[in-house]
Design a protein around this motif. Structure first.
Motif, PDB file in Angstrom:
ATOM      1  N   ASP A   1       0.829  -1.197   0.000  1.00  0.00           N
ATOM      2  CA  ASP A   1       0.000   0.000   0.000  1.00  0.00           C
ATOM      3  C   ASP A   1       0.872   1.258   0.000  1.00  0.00           C
ATOM      4  OD1 ASP A   1       0.961  -0.286   2.503  1.00  0.00           O
ATOM      5  OD2 ASP A   1      -0.980  -0.389   3.518  1.00  0.00           O
ATOM      6  N   VAL A   2       2.071   1.115  -0.544  1.00  0.00           N
ATOM      7  CA  VAL A   2       2.983   2.262  -0.625  1.00  0.00           C
ATOM      8  C   VAL A   2       3.477   2.486  -2.062  1.00  0.00           C
ATOM      9  CG1 VAL A   2       5.086   3.282   0.279  1.00  0.00           C
ATOM     10  CG2 VAL A   2       3.760   1.754   1.716  1.00  0.00           C
ATOM     11  N   ALA A   3       3.953   1.420  -2.689  1.00  0.00           N
ATOM     12  CA  ALA A   3       4.604   1.587  -3.991  1.00  0.00           C
ATOM     13  C   ALA A   3       3.645   1.414  -5.172  1.00  0.00           C
ATOM     14  CB  ALA A   3       5.752   0.596  -4.104  1.00  0.00           C
ATOM     15  N   PHE A   4       2.705   0.498  -5.070  1.00  0.00           N
ATOM     16  CA  PHE A   4       1.646   0.297  -6.062  1.00  0.00           C
ATOM     17  C   PHE A   4       2.178   0.019  -7.470  1.00  0.00           C
ATOM     18  CE2 PHE A   4      -0.109   3.004  -2.719  1.00  0.00           C
ATOM     19  CZ  PHE A   4      -1.193   2.249  -2.324  1.00  0.00           C
ATOM     20  N   PHE A   5       3.242  -0.724  -7.564  1.00  0.00           N
ATOM     21  CA  PHE A   5       3.788  -1.026  -8.894  1.00  0.00           C
ATOM     22  C   PHE A   5       2.864  -1.936  -9.702  1.00  0.00           C
ATOM     23  CE2 PHE A   5       7.954   0.258  -7.118  1.00  0.00           C
ATOM     24  CZ  PHE A   5       8.416   1.034  -8.159  1.00  0.00           C
ATOM     25  N   ASN A   6       2.103  -2.770  -9.008  1.00  0.00           N
ATOM     26  CA  ASN A   6       1.341  -3.791  -9.726  1.00  0.00           C
ATOM     27  C   ASN A   6      -0.166  -3.602  -9.650  1.00  0.00           C
ATOM     28  OD1 ASN A   6       3.182  -6.084 -10.839  1.00  0.00           O
ATOM     29  ND2 ASN A   6       4.095  -5.468  -8.891  1.00  0.00           N
ATOM     30  N   TYR A   7      -0.595  -2.375  -9.319  1.00  0.00           N
ATOM     31  CA  TYR A   7      -2.033  -2.162  -9.232  1.00  0.00           C
ATOM     32  C   TYR A   7      -2.658  -2.080 -10.621  1.00  0.00           C
ATOM     33  CZ  TYR A   7      -2.850  -2.096  -4.318  1.00  0.00           C
ATOM     34  OH  TYR A   7      -3.014  -2.512  -3.024  1.00  0.00           O
ATOM     35  N   THR A   8      -3.888  -2.553 -10.700  1.00  0.00           N
ATOM     36  CA  THR A   8      -4.605  -2.558 -11.973  1.00  0.00           C
ATOM     37  C   THR A   8      -5.672  -1.466 -11.957  1.00  0.00           C
ATOM     38  OG1 THR A   8      -6.443  -3.987 -11.338  1.00  0.00           O
ATOM     39  CG2 THR A   8      -4.365  -5.069 -11.910  1.00  0.00           C
ATOM     40  N   ASP A   9      -6.275  -1.240 -13.088  1.00  0.00           N
ATOM     41  CA  ASP A   9      -7.293  -0.193 -13.147  1.00  0.00           C
ATOM     42  C   ASP A   9      -8.572  -0.580 -12.400  1.00  0.00           C
ATOM     43  OD1 ASP A   9      -7.791  -2.087 -15.011  1.00  0.00           O
ATOM     44  OD2 ASP A   9      -8.017  -0.726 -16.710  1.00  0.00           O
ATOM     45  N   TYR A  10      -8.664  -1.812 -11.944  1.00  0.00           N
ATOM     46  CA  TYR A  10      -9.766  -2.187 -11.051  1.00  0.00           C
ATOM     47  C   TYR A  10      -9.332  -2.112  -9.581  1.00  0.00           C
ATOM     48  CZ  TYR A  10     -13.138  -3.730 -14.541  1.00  0.00           C
ATOM     49  OH  TYR A  10     -14.061  -3.773 -15.552  1.00  0.00           O
ATOM     50  N   GLU A  11      -8.203  -1.494  -9.337  1.00  0.00           N
ATOM     51  CA  GLU A  11      -7.679  -1.296  -7.983  1.00  0.00           C
ATOM     52  C   GLU A  11      -7.387  -2.608  -7.259  1.00  0.00           C
ATOM     53  OE1 GLU A  11      -8.979   2.250  -5.748  1.00  0.00           O
ATOM     54  OE2 GLU A  11     -10.616   2.330  -7.178  1.00  0.00           O
ATOM     55  N   HIS A  12      -6.910  -3.585  -8.030  1.00  0.00           N
ATOM     56  CA  HIS A  12      -6.437  -4.827  -7.422  1.00  0.00           C
ATOM     57  C   HIS A  12      -4.939  -4.917  -7.660  1.00  0.00           C
ATOM     58  CE1 HIS A  12     -10.495  -6.230  -6.724  1.00  0.00           C
ATOM     59  NE2 HIS A  12     -10.813  -5.977  -7.971  1.00  0.00           N
ATOM     60  N   ASN A  13      -4.304  -5.694  -6.809  1.00  0.00           N
ATOM     61  CA  ASN A  13      -2.877  -5.920  -6.959  1.00  0.00           C
ATOM     62  C   ASN A  13      -2.681  -7.196  -7.783  1.00  0.00           C
ATOM     63  OD1 ASN A  13      -0.161  -6.467  -6.666  1.00  0.00           O
ATOM     64  ND2 ASN A  13      -0.101  -5.996  -4.484  1.00  0.00           N
ATOM     65  N   ALA A  14      -2.049  -7.060  -8.936  1.00  0.00           N
ATOM     66  CA  ALA A  14      -1.891  -8.212  -9.839  1.00  0.00           C
ATOM     67  C   ALA A  14      -1.031  -9.312  -9.224  1.00  0.00           C
ATOM     68  CB  ALA A  14      -1.273  -7.759 -11.159  1.00  0.00           C
ATOM     69  N   LEU A  15      -0.250  -8.982  -8.195  1.00  0.00           N
ATOM     70  CA  LEU A  15       0.588  -9.992  -7.541  1.00  0.00           C
ATOM     71  C   LEU A  15      -0.028 -10.476  -6.231  1.00  0.00           C
ATOM     72  CD1 LEU A  15       4.237  -8.666  -8.047  1.00  0.00           C
ATOM     73  CD2 LEU A  15       2.870 -10.153  -9.499  1.00  0.00           C
ATOM     74  N   ARG A  16      -1.288 -10.157  -6.035  1.00  0.00           N
ATOM     75  CA  ARG A  16      -1.929 -10.519  -4.771  1.00  0.00           C
ATOM     76  C   ARG A  16      -3.430 -10.550  -5.043  1.00  0.00           C
ATOM     77  NH1 ARG A  16      -0.732  -9.888   0.841  1.00  0.00           N
ATOM     78  NH2 ARG A  16      -2.417  -8.898   1.994  1.00  0.00           N
ATOM     79  N   MET A  17      -3.834 -11.535  -5.783  1.00  0.00           N
ATOM     80  CA  MET A  17      -5.196 -11.519  -6.293  1.00  0.00           C
ATOM     81  C   MET A  17      -5.765 -12.932  -6.408  1.00  0.00           C
ATOM     82  SD  MET A  17      -6.450 -10.340 -10.080  1.00  0.00           S
ATOM     83  CE  MET A  17      -5.833  -8.680 -10.073  1.00  0.00           C
ATOM     84  N   PHE A  18      -7.038 -13.052  -6.136  1.00  0.00           N
ATOM     85  CA  PHE A  18      -7.743 -14.299  -6.425  1.00  0.00           C
ATOM     86  C   PHE A  18      -8.689 -14.025  -7.581  1.00  0.00           C
ATOM     87  CE2 PHE A  18     -11.318 -17.153  -6.244  1.00  0.00           C
ATOM     88  CZ  PHE A  18     -10.703 -18.381  -6.084  1.00  0.00           C
ATOM     89  N   ARG A  19      -8.615 -14.850  -8.577  1.00  0.00           N
ATOM     90  CA  ARG A  19      -9.463 -14.618  -9.742  1.00  0.00           C
ATOM     91  C   ARG A  19     -10.129 -15.925 -10.164  1.00  0.00           C
ATOM     92  NH1 ARG A  19      -5.907 -12.935 -14.258  1.00  0.00           N
ATOM     93  NH2 ARG A  19      -6.073 -15.009 -15.117  1.00  0.00           N
ATOM     94  N   ALA A  20     -11.417 -15.849 -10.427  1.00  0.00           N
ATOM     95  CA  ALA A  20     -12.147 -17.009 -10.934  1.00  0.00           C
ATOM     96  C   ALA A  20     -12.910 -16.571 -12.177  1.00  0.00           C
ATOM     97  CB  ALA A  20     -13.103 -17.552  -9.886  1.00  0.00           C
ATOM     98  N   ALA A  21     -12.865 -17.389 -13.191  1.00  0.00           N
ATOM     99  CA  ALA A  21     -13.517 -17.030 -14.454  1.00  0.00           C
ATOM    100  C   ALA A  21     -14.242 -18.240 -15.007  1.00  0.00           C
ATOM    101  CB  ALA A  21     -12.483 -16.543 -15.461  1.00  0.00           C
ATOM    102  N   LEU A  22     -15.365 -17.973 -15.614  1.00  0.00           N
ATOM    103  CA  LEU A  22     -16.168 -19.005 -16.263  1.00  0.00           C
ATOM    104  C   LEU A  22     -16.408 -18.559 -17.697  1.00  0.00           C
ATOM    105  CD1 LEU A  22     -17.571 -21.645 -15.261  1.00  0.00           C
ATOM    106  CD2 LEU A  22     -19.657 -20.301 -15.066  1.00  0.00           C
ATOM    107  N   ALA A  23     -15.998 -19.380 -18.645  1.00  0.00           N
ATOM    108  CA  ALA A  23     -16.150 -19.010 -20.060  1.00  0.00           C
ATOM    109  C   ALA A  23     -17.021 -20.046 -20.764  1.00  0.00           C
ATOM    110  CB  ALA A  23     -14.787 -18.943 -20.733  1.00  0.00           C
TER     111      ALA A  23
END
Lengths: 408, 232
Positions: A57-79
């Motif tokens: 919560d200081v450097a934010f190098f990996n934040y995405t435009d959805y305000e998630h951290n790309a290196l600290r994320m749980f993602r589930a997808a159904l296609a």
């Protein structure tokens, strides 16, 4: 702000550990092929990705435009893909990140008008025509690294719904793309724009033609590369396209271009004597070569936003260039190593006779990963990513992260 | 779990066969005629084709690929007579990569056999297996090229393509020669079986295995054994 991330990370860790411990024993009970129904016309696949790493919560190098951290994320997808007729596909995907809102990421109809020509038209929320990573990185199986390329993820200080009054306003936000504020337009703090977002797709119409050694893709969409949209916010359309050449098996080289109005009408209305259009223009080249156990990819993207300030309605040309090269080598059937060298630079803004800083802080990123296939569609990775930024409160930061990904 | 158990059972059966079969068959070798075990393997429900994973990032309709022939079953003797371990010169089998499918989908071989993996497609393929029997990764190679692998241990080897997720194949490696892959109608035929009592096993990738006790008389001849495989 820490609390939801802590919870999400805890859940991601539990899910990852569960997957890791369960895999050797129950490997074959996990689905390893997509589910089918309606006599094979409906195909359903899924992807679950748990990425866990230290809080940031200081450097934010990996934040995405959805305000998630790309290196600290749980993602589930159904296609799902449904083929009601031989030349029609209905394709969709829903996703949730960090157990948040379930969003439709892809939803389009594909039609092949002539059966004997490899020409397809797609309408809806469509895959990006521009570049290569935007489509490839959407599915974890195609991305050998945990992190994302800077050009596709790193948030610059620009926004589509707010603008600086002066050049000084812009420079104050240098290296603060994760949460920027400007006095004109929306005054709430919000994430800035990446050059191209890998996390959202645009809405529009796309045509694709495929020949023997080359193919072309062109799109007309509502948003832009940096700000794809479902609802139009400025009555402007983006034109984008890519020509890909594959002269020999294993080699693909592409050139891309895009241009579209990125600034919202709500902001334009607050500018005296605005231009008709404030476009984002982008050019890209990409290449991929693979042979034996090697896979090498590279991509370079140049982008120019025509950005107005209250004091300069004609707009400044703010440019950014992102380039990366990545490679993967499979050491054994189960083990691979991968690495990416990545650089993001910005043009200079002349704000004084002798002072011309870059309008955002350049970033260099190096990532090294190692992965292990627990089964064909279950992979565990560990990544070390070093970031160096020429500005901001935190200029250097190294992250260690792990990821477990399962798909069918 | 089921695949692991099947694989374990398979290897155990083959090893038992290796150890006990010579003693059992020694007395049967002189003055007796070998026979044939044949029959049909019926699948209660035809296994569906392996579908292509829905890739929302595709900008074009996916190319048609050949369906995977998952109806093929393998019938084998759980314990094999000694003659079954004799070395013979046979042509090298191949597992072709054609129109984004492995052909044949099921291959049965004797341990020690080298299998060729030619690429007959215009695109790259990357044949690999993570099976404990024989893990391998042939890497990416274009049309017209072939790589080969020698399979020394009995067991089941599941083969995939790293690029095309819908491509899969099975290689069943036996320590003996008394096995057969079913034809289009599900028929099989295991020749040259010496007199004795055997357990005949029918295997299909989509169903649990089934087995029958079969007695091959001293006079040899044909013994018919049919199977009906499906979820219980």
């Amino acid at each position: 702000m820490c609390r939801p991330y802590a919870l999400a990370t805890f859940r991601a860790l539990v899910a990852a550990l569960f997957a890791l411990t369960a895999a050797p024993v129950r490997a074959q009970t996990l689905p390893n092929a997509p589910l089918t129904a309606l006599d094979g016309k409906l195909t359903v696949g899924a992807e679950v990705v748990a990425t866990f790493g230290e809080d940031d919560d200081v450097a934010f190098f990996n934040y995405t435009d959805y305000e998630h951290n790309a290196l600290r994320m749980f993602r589930a997808a159904l296609a799902a893909s449904w083929r009601p007729a031989s030349r029609i596909d209905v394709v969709g995907e829903v996703r949730t990140e960090d157990f948040g809102q379930v969003r439709p990421y892809a939803a389009y109809i594909r039609v092949r008008p002539w059966g004997n020509h490899a020409f397809d038209v797609q309408v809806g929320r469509i895959p990006p025509a521009f570049g290569a990573f935007g489509r490839r990185g959407y599915q974890v199986a195609d991305n050998p690294l945990v992190g994302y390329p800077l050009a596709y993820q790193y948030l610059t200080s620009l926004r589509s719904d707010a603008i600086p009054a002066t050049a000084a306003d812009l420079l104050v936000m240098r290296a603060r793309g994760w949460r920027t504020t400007y006095p004109i337009g929306s005054t709430e703090a919000a994430p800035g724009l990446p050059i191209v977002t890998a996390f959202r797709w645009d809405t529009g119409v796309q045509a694709h033609w495929e020949g023997h050694a080359m193919d072309f893709t062109g799109s007309v969409t509502t948003g832009t590369l940096s700000d794809p949209r479902v609802e139009d916010n400025n009555s402007g359309k983006q034109l984008s396209g890519r020509a890909a050449f594959h002269p020999i098996v294993g080699l693909v080289a592409g050139v891309s271009a895009a241009r579209g109005d990125f600034l919202s009408s709500a902001v334009k209305h607050q500018i005296e004597n605005p231009r008709d259009s404030y476009p984002q223009t982008a050019l890209g080249v990409d290449a991929e070569y693979s042979r034996d156990h090697w896979l090498v990819r590279g991509e370079a993207i140049w982008s120019r936003w025509t950005m107005p300030f209250a004091t300069e309605p004609h707009g400044y040309d703010l440019k950014a260039t992102g380039a990366f090269i990545e490679g993967r080598y499979r050491l054994t059937p189960r083990i691979f190593v991968a690495s990416r060298l990545d650089r993001l630079t910005f043009s200079r803004l002349q704000v004084g006779p002798t002072w011309a800083p870059t309008w955002d802080a350049p970033v260099t990123r190096v990532e090294v990963d190692a992965g292990y296939y627990l089964q064909r569609n279950l992979v565990a990775r560990i990544a070390v990513q070093a970031n160096d930024r020429d500005g901001g409160r935190v200029r250097q930061r190294t992250y260690v992260s792990g990821q477990v990904a399962f798909w069918f | 779990m089921q695949m692991r158990l099947l694989r374990l059972a398979f290897v155990v059966c083959v090893l038992i066969g290796l150890t006990i079969a010579p003693a059992r068959t020694r007395s049967n070798v002189p003055d007796v005629a070998n026979g044939t075990i044949r029959g049909r393997v019926e699948l209660k429900q035809a296994p569906p084709d392996v579908a292509r994973r829905p890739n929302v990032a595709d900008v074009a309709m996916a190319r048609a690929h050949d369906p995977t022939d998952r109806r093929r079953s393998v019938v084998y003797l759980e314990t094999a007579p000694r003659a079954a371990f004799d070395q013979r010169d046979e042509p090298r089998p191949k597992l072709d990569q054609r129109n984004e499918a492995f052909v044949p989908h099921v291959l049965a071989i004797v341990a020690g056999t080298t299998v060729d993996f030619p690429n007959s497609d215009e695109t790259y393929h990357n044949v690999f297996s993570l099976s404990s029997t024989k893990p391998f990764d042939l890497g990416r190679y274009p049309a017209g090229r072939s790589k080969s692998i020698r399979f020394d241990r009995p067991g089941i080897v599941r083969v995939f393509c790293d690029i095309h997720s819908h491509m899969s194949a099975f290689i069943l490696v036996f320590a003996h020669r008394h096995f057969a892959v079913t034809d289009d109608e599900g028929r099989y035929r295991i020749d040259n079986v010496p007199p004795g009592t055997y357990t005949v096993v029918a295997w299909n990738e989509a169903t649990p295995t089934d087995s029958r006790r079969v007695v091959m008389p001293e006079s040899g001849g044909d013994v018919e054994t049919n199977f009906s495989l499906g979820r219980r």
